[in-house]
Write a protein that holds these residues in place. Structure first.
Motif, PDB file in Angstrom:
ATOM      1  N   VAL A  41       0.762  -1.239   0.137  1.00 12.50           N
ATOM      2  CA  VAL A  41       0.134   0.031  -0.111  1.00 12.50           C
ATOM      3  C   VAL A  41       0.959   1.279  -0.020  1.00 12.50           C
ATOM      4  N   ILE A  42       0.667   2.261  -0.900  1.00  7.01           N
ATOM      5  CA  ILE A  42       1.503   3.481  -1.034  1.00  7.01           C
ATOM      6  C   ILE A  42       0.248   4.338  -0.946  1.00  7.01           C
ATOM      7  N   MET A  43       1.006   5.739  -0.928  1.00 12.32           N
ATOM      8  CA  MET A  43       0.240   7.023  -0.819  1.00 12.32           C
ATOM      9  C   MET A  43       0.324   7.551  -2.248  1.00 12.32           C
ATOM     10  N   ALA A  44      -0.837   8.215  -2.633  1.00  7.83           N
ATOM     11  CA  ALA A  44      -0.717   9.003  -4.181  1.00  7.83           C
ATOM     12  C   ALA A  44      -0.051  10.282  -3.713  1.00  7.83           C
ATOM     13  N   GLY A  45       0.466  10.790  -4.823  1.00  9.17           N
ATOM     14  CA  GLY A  45       1.029  12.162  -4.689  1.00  9.17           C
ATOM     15  C   GLY A  45       2.284  12.250  -4.084  1.00  9.17           C
ATOM     16  N   ARG A  46       3.026  11.396  -3.624  1.00  9.10           N
ATOM     17  CA  ARG A  46       4.090  11.448  -2.911  1.00  9.10           C
ATOM     18  C   ARG A  46       5.123  10.145  -3.331  1.00  9.10           C
ATOM     19  N   GLN A  47       6.616  10.600  -3.267  1.00  3.22           N
ATOM     20  CA  GLN A  47       7.417   9.615  -3.559  1.00  3.22           C
ATOM     21  C   GLN A  47       7.541   8.456  -2.925  1.00  3.22           C
ATOM     22  N   GLU A  48       7.299   7.098  -3.448  1.00  6.74           N
ATOM     23  CA  GLU A  48       7.355   5.983  -2.753  1.00  6.74           C
ATOM     24  C   GLU A  48       8.242   4.880  -3.242  1.00  6.74           C
ATOM     25  N   ALA A  49       8.530   3.902  -2.670  1.00  8.96           N
ATOM     26  CA  ALA A  49       9.429   2.957  -3.389  1.00  8.96           C
ATOM     27  C   ALA A  49       8.468   1.401  -3.392  1.00  8.96           C
TER      28      ALA A  49
ATOM     29  N   VAL B  98      11.214   3.256  -7.668  1.00  8.10           N
ATOM     30  CA  VAL B  98      10.856   4.419  -6.657  1.00  8.10           C
ATOM     31  C   VAL B  98      10.376   5.461  -7.630  1.00  8.10           C
ATOM     32  N   GLY B  99       9.241   5.918  -7.081  1.00  9.59           N
ATOM     33  CA  GLY B  99       8.318   6.922  -8.161  1.00  9.59           C
ATOM     34  C   GLY B  99       7.117   7.590  -7.402  1.00  9.59           C
ATOM     35  N   THR B 100       6.264   7.838  -7.930  1.00 11.59           N
ATOM     36  CA  THR B 100       5.068   8.565  -7.442  1.00 11.59           C
ATOM     37  C   THR B 100       3.840   8.320  -8.373  1.00 11.59           C
ATOM     38  N   ALA B 101       2.806   7.889  -7.590  1.00  6.49           N
ATOM     39  CA  ALA B 101       1.371   7.405  -8.175  1.00  6.49           C
ATOM     40  C   ALA B 101       0.592   8.699  -8.179  1.00  6.49           C
ATOM     41  N   THR B 102       0.040   8.633  -9.390  1.00  6.55           N
ATOM     42  CA  THR B 102      -0.584   9.888  -9.891  1.00  6.55           C
ATOM     43  C   THR B 102      -2.098   9.899  -9.113  1.00  6.55           C
ATOM     44  N   GLY B 103      -2.609   8.836  -8.473  1.00  6.84           N
ATOM     45  CA  GLY B 103      -3.865   9.045  -7.834  1.00  6.84           C
ATOM     46  C   GLY B 103      -4.416   7.632  -7.338  1.00  6.84           C
ATOM     47  N   PRO B 104      -5.414   7.569  -6.400  1.00  6.59           N
ATOM     48  CA  PRO B 104      -5.813   6.400  -5.949  1.00  6.59           C
ATOM     49  C   PRO B 104      -6.100   5.376  -6.870  1.00  6.59           C
ATOM     50  N   GLY B 105      -5.919   4.047  -6.504  1.00  7.14           N
ATOM     51  CA  GLY B 105      -6.390   3.014  -7.197  1.00  7.14           C
ATOM     52  C   GLY B 105      -5.507   1.663  -7.280  1.00  7.14           C
ATOM     53  N   LEU B 106      -5.756   0.841  -7.899  1.00  3.29           N
ATOM     54  CA  LEU B 106      -5.109  -0.552  -7.879  1.00  3.29           C
ATOM     55  C   LEU B 106      -3.958  -0.391  -9.088  1.00  3.29           C
ATOM     56  N   LEU B 107      -2.708  -0.496  -8.808  1.00  7.66           N
ATOM     57  CA  LEU B 107      -1.459  -0.529 -10.053  1.00  7.66           C
ATOM     58  C   LEU B 107      -1.053  -2.087 -10.279  1.00  7.66           C
TER      59      LEU B 107
END
Length: 221
Positions: free
Chosen positions: A52-60, A127-136
């Motif tokens: 689980v990661i947060m949208a709009g912030r850099q995550e690994a 490492v990157g940023t998800a643009t919005g909520p959802g399942l990737l």
């Protein structure tokens, strides 16, 4: 026997009955462990995250890829979904500590290095940023030395689903309205640690039964 020796009678229950009970308990525990172990496949063949990661912030995003063919795994391709902007992709790490270098071609990250044998692991970090909520879905393809390729690119309901990452909005409570992403749909396969714990518990019960049996046997005082 010395003339002043006194024999303490056994416990009220018959020791033979306790011995039989111990044997039955041992057989039941061993049968349970073997039955559960039989459910585990020869090699856990999937690429998974369940993260689980947060949208709009850099995550690994971390993806564990299993080598699952008789021929050693020599390369892995991971396709980055459109909803994830990659900032960096460091070399992947094998279970033995080796490093696989990565080359990017469009949305595909191609990893390669020293061969990993059947049952081995490769740990990928993106490492990157998800643009919005959802399942990737990070579609993953493994390549073996003999040319065999195994696709883990399907939907969650398929036998070969892609590695899944759940993206939630800022401030969302994880585990309530957005539970953790489910892993690949595979037969239930308990980890080795769970089987080991069952074996330890079973052994402890057997030892306890044997001690009770010895405690109830005649002894001299």
């Amino acid at each position: 026997m010395p003339p002043n020796a006194v024999v303490v009678p056994p416990m009220p229950s018959d020791p033979r009955q306790r011995s039989t009970l111990g044997q039955r308990l041992t057989a039941a525990i061993v049968g349970l462990i073997l039955g559960v172990a039989a459910l585990a496949p020869r090699a856990w063949s999937h690429a998974s995250t369940g993260q689980v990661i947060m949208a709009g912030r850099q995550e690994a995003v971390s993806i564990a890829v299993n080598a699952e063919t008789d021929s050693p795994m020599t390369a892995v391709d991971v396709t980055v979904p459109a909803g994830f902007a990659v900032s960096s992709s460091p070399p992947a790490i094998t279970g033995s500590g080796g490093r696989w270098q990565v080359a990017r071609q469009g949305a595909v990250l191609h990893y390669g290095g020293a061969a990993v044998g059947d049952g081995g692991m490769l740990y990928v970090e993106i490492v990157g940023t998800a643009t919005g909520p959802g399942l990737l879905a990070f579609a993953t393809i493994t390549h073996a030395a003999d040319g065999t390729a195994v696709d883990w690119t399907g939907p969650a309901s398929s036998g070969h689903p892609a590695a899944l990452v759940q993206v939630i909005g800022t401030g969302t409570a994880v585990g309530r309205t957005h539970p953790r992403a489910a892993g690949p749909t595979l037969p239930s396969s308990p980890p080795a640690g769970a089987l080991m714990a069952m074996a330890v518990v079973g052994a402890a019960l057997v030892v306890a039964m044997r001690r009770r049996h010895r405690a109830g046997s005649p002894r001299r005082v």
